[in-house]
Design an enzyme around this catalytic site. Structure first.
Site, mmCIF file in Angstrom:
data_model
loop_
_atom_site.group_PDB
_atom_site.id
_atom_site.type_symbol
_atom_site.label_atom_id
_atom_site.label_comp_id
_atom_site.label_asym_id
_atom_site.label_seq_id
_atom_site.Cartn_x
_atom_site.Cartn_y
_atom_site.Cartn_z
ATOM 1 N N TYR A 49 -3.540 -7.821 4.564
ATOM 2 C CA TYR A 49 -3.492 -6.524 5.235
ATOM 3 C C TYR A 49 -4.900 -5.901 5.246
ATOM 4 O O TYR A 49 -5.736 -6.260 4.412
ATOM 5 C CB TYR A 49 -2.475 -5.631 4.503
ATOM 6 C CG TYR A 49 -2.152 -4.340 5.203
ATOM 7 C CD1 TYR A 49 -1.436 -4.337 6.396
ATOM 8 C CD2 TYR A 49 -2.561 -3.120 4.673
ATOM 9 C CE1 TYR A 49 -1.137 -3.144 7.043
ATOM 10 C CE2 TYR A 49 -2.270 -1.924 5.318
ATOM 11 C CZ TYR A 49 -1.564 -1.942 6.503
ATOM 12 O OH TYR A 49 -1.277 -0.769 7.150
ATOM 13 N N ASN A 73 -6.305 -3.376 4.082
ATOM 14 C CA ASN A 73 -6.868 -2.769 2.873
ATOM 15 C C ASN A 73 -7.180 -3.788 1.775
ATOM 16 O O ASN A 73 -7.591 -3.407 0.679
ATOM 17 C CB ASN A 73 -5.932 -1.678 2.323
ATOM 18 C CG ASN A 73 -4.564 -2.214 1.926
ATOM 19 O OD1 ASN A 73 -4.316 -3.417 1.944
ATOM 20 N ND2 ASN A 73 -3.666 -1.303 1.561
ATOM 21 N N LYS A 74 -7.024 -5.072 2.074
ATOM 22 C CA LYS A 74 -7.308 -6.110 1.079
ATOM 23 C C LYS A 74 -8.755 -6.579 1.186
ATOM 24 O O LYS A 74 -9.433 -6.347 2.183
ATOM 25 C CB LYS A 74 -6.353 -7.299 1.265
ATOM 26 C CG LYS A 74 -4.879 -6.936 1.212
ATOM 27 C CD LYS A 74 -4.500 -6.275 -0.104
ATOM 28 C CE LYS A 74 -3.008 -6.171 -0.319
ATOM 29 N NZ LYS A 74 -2.316 -5.296 0.637
ATOM 30 N N HIS A 75 -9.241 -7.253 0.137
ATOM 31 C CA HIS A 75 -10.626 -7.743 0.135
ATOM 32 C C HIS A 75 -10.870 -8.739 1.255
ATOM 33 O O HIS A 75 -11.983 -8.857 1.759
ATOM 34 C CB HIS A 75 -10.961 -8.402 -1.207
ATOM 35 C CG HIS A 75 -10.918 -7.451 -2.358
ATOM 36 N ND1 HIS A 75 -11.052 -7.853 -3.665
ATOM 37 C CD2 HIS A 75 -10.770 -6.110 -2.408
ATOM 38 C CE1 HIS A 75 -10.974 -6.806 -4.460
ATOM 39 N NE2 HIS A 75 -10.799 -5.742 -3.716
#
Length: 370
Positions: A178, A180-182
């Site tokens: 998603y 907002n992930k690294h």
């Protein structure tokens, strides 16, 4: 507005996307899919990887691939995203909950053994917000009671437990990609395993239950899903993975700067910096208000929002979810830390695109409000 998260897309993302467009390979048949799977499994230290549409889909497929069926029990934390419990419930199985540590946000490992019954089939490890769960004791319990282990590493790209990559533990592990992930592919997820049988079954389940035998292409032995990742998404993932160590370094820089600038504000708890087995990766910068604080987390988030600072509340505990109450799950159960974390917790901007000036603006707003 300073958003709670903004992805960083300043590597080879455009180059690889243009390659997809120029070659016409935009579907799930494109070469970036296999490349992303191979490079992600190599990075984590797994033998096999299966790219799918999102992390929730990865969890649901993992449950089925492990043959967890109606009536089976899966132990997991109450303090987590609903995807974890939903995957179990949709399979007809029963989520069995434990509380979480208030400081690390992770499941209380010492509560697990008392929840094991003859119906227990698996333990789901869910790493929360920046520090991993203490995994070794869980693996010992799993061996003792012959249980499966599912590792939800959705928030742990690049994190380690005792110098071994998160996502490499248990029989099966999952990641989310998603925004907002690294590592982001917009939407997307991945299942990883060292078991060839699980790998082959997941590949089939991802693709409507098609057989690997081309002569039996339209003959189906079980029902699967269409959970295929596109070549466009995988192209983003390959570009993002190339910079994972840089992303981890940036996240820790953000976290450490916040730690320094917010340390003297009374009435709040900052995230703990490390455990004996890991240093915080600060997937998000998670704050809890102390009990004596005059404001609630909801009030603080509202006031920060009025100043243009994005925030997010903590997870709402599984045992309090209205949808599960309607199903008569978790009747008369209480998990005090999970409840208190939701009431007192929120996180502030910490996305990879965050600048030092934006951090200073967030800190100034926090000081004015708190």
């Amino acid at each position: 507005m300073i958003p709670v998260n903004e992805p960083l897309l300043n590597g080879n993302e455009k180059k690889y996307l243009n390659e997809c467009i120029d070659t016409g390979w935009i579907s799930s048949e494109g070469p970036f899919i296999t490349r992303f799977e191979h490079e992600m499994s190599a990075y984590v230290g797994r033998k096999y990887a299966v790219a799918v549409t999102n992390g929730t889909a990865a969890l649901e497929m993992a449950i089925v691939a492990l043959d967890i069926q109606a009536g089976d029990e899966v132990i997991m934390p109450s303090f987590t995203i609903i995807s974890c419990a939903q995957a179990v419930v949709k399979a007809g199985a029963i989520p069995v909950l434990v509380d979480s540590e208030y400081d690390s946000f992770n499941m209380c490992v010492e509560q697990i053994e008392a929840k094991i019954t003859k119906k227990t089939k698996a333990i789901m490890i869910v790493h929360i917000y920046g520090l991993p769960v203490d995994i070794d004791p869980i693996l010992k319990l799993a061996k003792k009671y012959d249980l499966r282990v599912i590792e939800d590493a959705a928030e742990m790209h690049g994190q380690t437990y005792n110098n071994k990559k998160c996502g490499s533990f248990g029989g099966i592990s999952i990641f989310s990609f998603y925004p907002n992930k690294h590592i982001t592919t917009g939407e997307g997820g991945m299942i990883l395993t060292d078991d060839e049988n699980i790998y082959n079954r997941c590949k089939s389940l991802r693709n409507l239950g098609f057989s690997s035998d081309s002569s039996k292409r339209f003959i189906h032995e079980e029902l699967g899903w269409n959970l295929r990742m596109t070549n466009l998404q995988a192209a983003l993932g390959v570009a993002q993975l190339e910079r994972i160590e840089e992303c981890v370094e940036k996240k820790r820089w953000i976290g450490n700067l916040y730690q320094e600038l917010l340390k003297d504000i009374e009435g709040i708890n900052l995230p703990i910096k490390s455990k004996k087995f890991s240093e915080n990766i600060y997937w998000v910068f998670a704050i809890t208000l102390k009990d004596e604080h005059s404001k609630t987390a909801q009030q603080v988030m509202k006031e920060l929002g009025a100043k243009g600072i994005g925030t997010r509340p903590f997870f709402y505990p599984m045992h309090q979810q209205p949808v599960f109450k309607k199903m008569n799950l978790f009747q008369n159960e209480s998990y005090p830390n999970a409840e208190k974390l939701y009431e007192n917790g929120f996180y502030i901007p910490s996305g990879l695109a965050l600048s030092e000036q934006e951090i200073l603006e967030v800190v100034m707003a926090m000081r004015e409000i708190l």
